[in-house]
Design a protein around this motif. Sequence first.
Motif, PDB file in Angstrom:
ATOM      1  N   PRO A 102       0.803  -1.240   0.000  1.00 52.35           N
ATOM      2  CA  PRO A 102       0.000   0.000   0.000  1.00 52.35           C
ATOM      3  C   PRO A 102       0.827   1.277   0.000  1.00 52.35           C
ATOM      4  O   PRO A 102       0.365   2.307  -0.496  1.00 52.35           O
ATOM      5  N   ARG A 103       2.053   1.228   0.538  1.00 52.50           N
ATOM      6  CA  ARG A 103       2.853   2.458   0.619  1.00 52.50           C
ATOM      7  C   ARG A 103       3.173   3.045  -0.752  1.00 52.50           C
ATOM      8  O   ARG A 103       3.494   4.234  -0.853  1.00 52.50           O
ATOM      9  N   TYR A 104       3.096   2.242  -1.794  1.00 50.32           N
ATOM     10  CA  TYR A 104       3.434   2.735  -3.120  1.00 50.32           C
ATOM     11  C   TYR A 104       2.318   3.562  -3.762  1.00 50.32           C
ATOM     12  O   TYR A 104       2.530   4.170  -4.804  1.00 50.32           O
TER      13      TYR A 104
ATOM     14  N   GLY B 268      -4.225   6.916  -3.472  1.00 51.37           N
ATOM     15  CA  GLY B 268      -3.944   6.726  -4.884  1.00 51.37           C
ATOM     16  C   GLY B 268      -4.567   5.430  -5.391  1.00 51.37           C
ATOM     17  O   GLY B 268      -5.140   4.648  -4.621  1.00 51.37           O
ATOM     18  N   ALA B 269      -4.453   5.213  -6.680  1.00 49.34           N
ATOM     19  CA  ALA B 269      -4.979   3.991  -7.286  1.00 49.34           C
ATOM     20  C   ALA B 269      -4.033   2.824  -7.015  1.00 49.34           C
ATOM     21  O   ALA B 269      -2.861   3.018  -6.682  1.00 49.34           O
ATOM     22  N   GLU B 270      -4.538   1.644  -7.178  1.00 45.44           N
ATOM     23  CA  GLU B 270      -3.703   0.460  -7.059  1.00 45.44           C
ATOM     24  C   GLU B 270      -2.805   0.367  -8.293  1.00 45.44           C
ATOM     25  O   GLU B 270      -3.289   0.366  -9.428  1.00 45.44           O
ATOM     26  N   PRO B 271      -1.485   0.348  -8.123  1.00 48.76           N
ATOM     27  CA  PRO B 271      -0.614   0.271  -9.307  1.00 48.76           C
ATOM     28  C   PRO B 271      -0.766  -1.070 -10.010  1.00 48.76           C
ATOM     29  O   PRO B 271      -1.000  -2.104  -9.361  1.00 48.76           O
ATOM     30  N   ARG B 272      -0.631  -1.055 -11.314  1.00 48.75           N
ATOM     31  CA  ARG B 272      -0.694  -2.306 -12.069  1.00 48.75           C
ATOM     32  C   ARG B 272       0.464  -3.216 -11.712  1.00 48.75           C
ATOM     33  O   ARG B 272       0.351  -4.440 -11.783  1.00 48.75           O
TER      34      ARG B 272
ATOM     35  N   GLY C 130       2.879  14.147  -6.255  1.00 47.65           N
ATOM     36  CA  GLY C 130       3.655  13.747  -7.426  1.00 47.65           C
ATOM     37  C   GLY C 130       3.823  12.250  -7.541  1.00 47.65           C
ATOM     38  O   GLY C 130       3.878  11.704  -8.644  1.00 47.65           O
ATOM     39  N   ALA C 131       3.908  11.559  -6.409  1.00 40.76           N
ATOM     40  CA  ALA C 131       4.103  10.111  -6.427  1.00 40.76           C
ATOM     41  C   ALA C 131       2.795   9.337  -6.346  1.00 40.76           C
ATOM     42  O   ALA C 131       2.806   8.104  -6.409  1.00 40.76           O
ATOM     43  N   ARG C 132       1.678  10.045  -6.213  1.00 43.18           N
ATOM     44  CA  ARG C 132       0.393   9.352  -6.103  1.00 43.18           C
ATOM     45  C   ARG C 132       0.058   8.647  -7.419  1.00 43.18           C
ATOM     46  O   ARG C 132       0.141   9.227  -8.493  1.00 43.18           O
ATOM     47  N   VAL C 133      -0.342   7.402  -7.310  1.00 46.82           N
ATOM     48  CA  VAL C 133      -0.597   6.584  -8.496  1.00 46.82           C
ATOM     49  C   VAL C 133      -1.949   6.937  -9.108  1.00 46.82           C
ATOM     50  O   VAL C 133      -2.961   7.035  -8.412  1.00 46.82           O
TER      51      VAL C 133
END
Length: 453
Positions: free
Chosen positions: A24-26, A35-39, A76-79
């Motif tokens: 989740p930290r990503y 943020g969204a769940e990264p692919r 900026g880092a939010r997915v």
Amino acid sequence: MRQPEPAAAAIPDALLAFQVPAAPRYRDDAAGKPGAEPRAVLAPRTTDDCALILRGLQAAGLRAAVQGGRTGLSGGARVRPGEIVLSTEKLIAPPVIDPVAATLAAGAGTALEIAQMVVREAGLFLAADLGARGSATLGGMAATNAGGPLALRYGTFRQQVLGLEAVLADGSVVRRMGGLAKDNSGLDLSQLLIGSEGTLGIITRLVLRLHPAPLARRVAFCALASVEAALALLPILRAGLGPSLQACELMVDPLLTEACTARGLRQPFSSPAALLIEVTDPADGERFEAVLGKALADGYISDAVLSASEADCRAFWALREGCSHYLIDNAGPITSLDLSLPIAAIARFLPEAEAICAGRARPLVFGHLGDGNLHYILAGKPDHALVGEIFALTAAHGGAITAEHGIGQDKVEWLPLCRETDEIRAMARLKAALDPGWILNDGRVFTRYEGEC
């Protein structure tokens, strides 16, 4: 007119070797918005790995959210939906110090605190510091042109970078790792990439300028009757202390009192405003005391306590950094605004901003007085319209809507307040030239439409 984007293709098999668990930290940075769940999360270990990943993403039409230590406050880092996270956390080649040239070569994923420790052990000084030193990475600091309290004396992170290595969106590598103090051979692409927030390329390695280690330091914690008194004192400090003035940090009550109470810190005194002042030349000890004594006699300072040991210095800085920790851990819902103002305008800005906030949010204020960077915190339920009004007031005073944390996603709509339309379009055209597919940090700083104008 923009055409709808095609559905993203599958992640190329060749890139799966760089995949790490998508914890989740990503999803976000320190701004805290979900943020969204990264692919997927891909973490290259070398510049060549990064080049391979970007070539694969380019070919597959996939977009990447570039992440460093995720300590930024602008999203900026939010997915965003459909994005792959490209994390620089494993770009941690062992730091190398050149003691003759006084430089440090390090991987972009190296934490600031690790770099500081290595440099300190070599008897040198890295002129950059942040409260998030344990998490903030060198690459992320370059990408956002980070500031911090030492910017008063040494400038922002841009001034500490002598060269870097970066991978552009097509996988090509820009390499300027010579560390030359003087080099006028063509455009300085390193400086173009610094502050670009990962929109133009991914920084993988850096060469940083080092400085002689301070022989000692002294810190004063001063009580002042008002912010106006702090502003009047600043030129006196500059004139009296010269280049030994290393930091000048402002805290406006009630923030300091609340932070000390919540974190169990001993507050030296209660006053409307407080100033932390640091000098680094031990030969200036008597001069420091004389400058403070005259400021006290002239009424600029109402009370002061001066360090007698390194433990005292750390204790005083704990009060300043305690303000940041309090806001994150104890202040409830907050919106952190990172403002840059002409120093002379701060005294006019604060009461006007407080009037705008009345009945809507409680402002809590601290920051780097010497360079005009205010951390203006809105305590209370997030209010998008209020943020816009504070930014508009900042611009009306000749300021900028960000000083250290960049535009990211959260401030894109307000960038025209402090940058003219032609400037924004020129920046977007640079983005489109280096990343025509807009695969790197799309939606940060500017939009595709601006790049097509």
